[in-house]
Design an enzyme around this catalytic site. Structure first.
Site, PDB file in Angstrom:
ATOM      1  N   SER A  41      -5.160  -1.088  14.155  1.00  0.00           N
ATOM      2  CA  SER A  41      -5.885   0.160  14.413  1.00  0.00           C
ATOM      3  C   SER A  41      -6.539   0.066  15.784  1.00  0.00           C
ATOM      4  O   SER A  41      -6.892  -1.033  16.234  1.00  0.00           O
ATOM      5  CB  SER A  41      -6.979   0.333  13.356  1.00  0.00           C
TER       6      SER A  41
ATOM      7  N   TYR B  10     -14.385  -4.557   9.868  1.00  0.00           N
ATOM      8  CA  TYR B  10     -13.096  -3.840   9.898  1.00  0.00           C
ATOM      9  C   TYR B  10     -12.384  -4.148  11.220  1.00  0.00           C
ATOM     10  O   TYR B  10     -11.193  -4.451  11.238  1.00  0.00           O
ATOM     11  CB  TYR B  10     -13.314  -2.330   9.752  1.00  0.00           C
TER      12      TYR B  10
ATOM     13  N   GLY C 145       1.542   4.574   3.800  1.00  0.00           N
ATOM     14  CA  GLY C 145       2.566   3.776   3.117  1.00  0.00           C
ATOM     15  C   GLY C 145       3.520   4.662   2.330  1.00  0.00           C
ATOM     16  O   GLY C 145       4.745   4.473   2.350  1.00  0.00           O
TER      17      GLY C 145
ATOM     18  N   GLY D 199       0.832  -1.210   0.000  1.00  0.00           N
ATOM     19  CA  GLY D 199       0.000   0.000   0.000  1.00  0.00           C
ATOM     20  C   GLY D 199       0.856   1.244   0.000  1.00  0.00           C
ATOM     21  O   GLY D 199       0.518   2.263   0.619  1.00  0.00           O
ATOM     22  N   ALA D 200       1.978   1.170  -0.713  1.00  0.00           N
ATOM     23  CA  ALA D 200       2.943   2.281  -0.692  1.00  0.00           C
ATOM     24  C   ALA D 200       2.519   3.429  -1.604  1.00  0.00           C
ATOM     25  O   ALA D 200       3.195   4.448  -1.661  1.00  0.00           O
ATOM     26  CB  ALA D 200       4.321   1.772  -1.110  1.00  0.00           C
TER      27      ALA D 200
ATOM     28  N   GLY E  82      -1.174   7.658   1.247  1.00  0.00           N
ATOM     29  CA  GLY E  82      -1.331   7.783   2.690  1.00  0.00           C
ATOM     30  C   GLY E  82      -0.093   7.420   3.500  1.00  0.00           C
ATOM     31  O   GLY E  82       1.027   7.900   3.261  1.00  0.00           O
TER      32      GLY E  82
END
Ligand SMILES: NC(=O)c1ccc[n+]([C@@H]2O[C@H](COP(=O)([O-])OP(=O)(O)OC[C@H]3O[C@@H](n4cnc5c(N)ncnc54)[C@H](OP(=O)(O)O)[C@@H]3O)[C@@H](O)[C@H]2O)c1
Length: 310
Positions: free
Chosen positions: A154, A180, A31, A25-26, A29
């Protein structure tokens, strides 16, 4: 925005020039910011994400921000284990020894859906895709001698536990908040058991809560979702006896990426692992169901079974 250290400040004075870091996920955001900071420390950073154009833009941006940055890109779609396996092969070619694997990619509050392998979207993307990737890269992590696995969880893990009987929402009515929460609980259990299993190979594992950060993670949220979250955040702040105005205390991505980068590089965590981190320190704000070692071991076994089926 709150006064907090940034990811770039965390790497100041730390030489990462002998390190290889892989970030999922780079392309956006947290990442993207983590990648910039690790590259600024001199690491070779392997950027993994599913959107090739966004990846190329990210690599170019890091090159502009960090002269001499060493980055590589790999296509990775966590909603397909076949693609995860292909990405692992590509990563192995680029980095035969991996010092840091940052399992950062994620989705939040998605409408009900399934991955290509039939997993519910949030548990499939946030946990099972990363579980498979991590397992395939163990030899490369071991080859580094002193590696760290940093998995983004999270504070939202408090919204839901994993369900061992129905991990993919086949026999319950779907609740996007609980789903989630379950996926983020899964991330903590994964880190705990990975650390227990892999520490003898010199691999330590951590779960991170980055804070509440202004990123595109909120793309699936409606107005009423925001107001529900605001109320939950205010209630938990008030429960700690702190003043609250009922608004979310948002961090910038530069600040939000600090804890995961700290987990990746700080000498303060040498010889320690299986920890939940927040605000660049160890946190005890973990739900009882995410602390239990036997559940972590059982969750690993179930995750293996689910991934081996495809
Ligand atoms: N922001 C917060 O307040 C917050 C709070 C607690 C925890 N976190 C955690 O922090 C992590 C990073 O989130 P963020 O805030 O930086 O969100 P973001 O800006 O939306 O970034 C998420 C990244 O994950 C990628 N991704 C999503 N689905 C993917 C898939 N199937 N395969 C590969 N990559 C995929 C996205 O790529 P695309 O752009 O192509 O979708 C994007 O690069 C997440 O794990 C999240 O749960 C964030």
């Amino acid at each position: 925005m709150t006064e907090r250290p940034t990811a770039l400040q965390v790497v100041e004075g730390i030489d990462l020039s002998s390190k290889a870091c892989v970030i999922t996920g780079a392309s956006s955001g947290l990442g993207r910011e983590s990648a910039r900071a690790l590259a600024a420390g001199g690491a070779h950073v392997v950027l993994a994400a599913r959107d090739h154009d966004a990846l190329a833009l990210t690599a170019r941006w890091i090159g502009e921000e960090v002269p001499g940055a060493r980055t590589s890109t790999v296509g990775l779609d966590l909603t397909s284990l076949a693609r995860v396996r292909a990405a692992a092969n590509a990563i192995r070619d680029l980095a035969p020894a991996i010092d840091v694997l940052m399992n950062n990619a994620g989705v939040m509050f998605t409408p009900f859906g399934r991955t290509r392998d039939g997993f519910e979207t949030q548990i499939g993307t946030n946990h099972l895709g990363h579980f498979e990737l991590t397992r395939l890269l163990i030899p490369q992590l071991a080859a580094a001698g002193n590696a760290r696995i940093v998995t983004l969880s999270s504070g939202g893990h408090m919204m839901g536990d994993v369900d061992f009987d129905d991990p993919n929402w086949e026999s319950r009515e779907y609740d996007k908040f609980v789903a989630y929460g379950a996926s983020k609980t899964a991330n903590i259990l994964h880190a705990k058991e990975a650390d227990r299993r892999l520490r003898d190979l010199g691999i330590r594992a951590y779960a991170v809560h980055p804070g509440t950060v202004a990123t595109s993670l909120a793309r699936y949220m409606s107005r009423s979702d925001f107001s529900r979250l605001r109320k939950m955040a205010a209630a938990s702040t008030a429960a700690r006896g702190e003043p609250t105005d009922g608004f979310l205390d948002l961090l910038t991505p530069e600040q939000g990426a600090a804890t995961q980068v700290w987990a990746a590089v700080t000498p303060q965590l040498a010889d320690r692992g299986a920890l939940y981190l927040e605000d660049c320190q160890v946190s005890e704000a973990v739900a009882p169901y995410a602390r239990d070692e036997q559940r972590a071991a059982d969750w690993w076994t179930l995750s293996e079974k689910l991934c081996d089926r495809t």
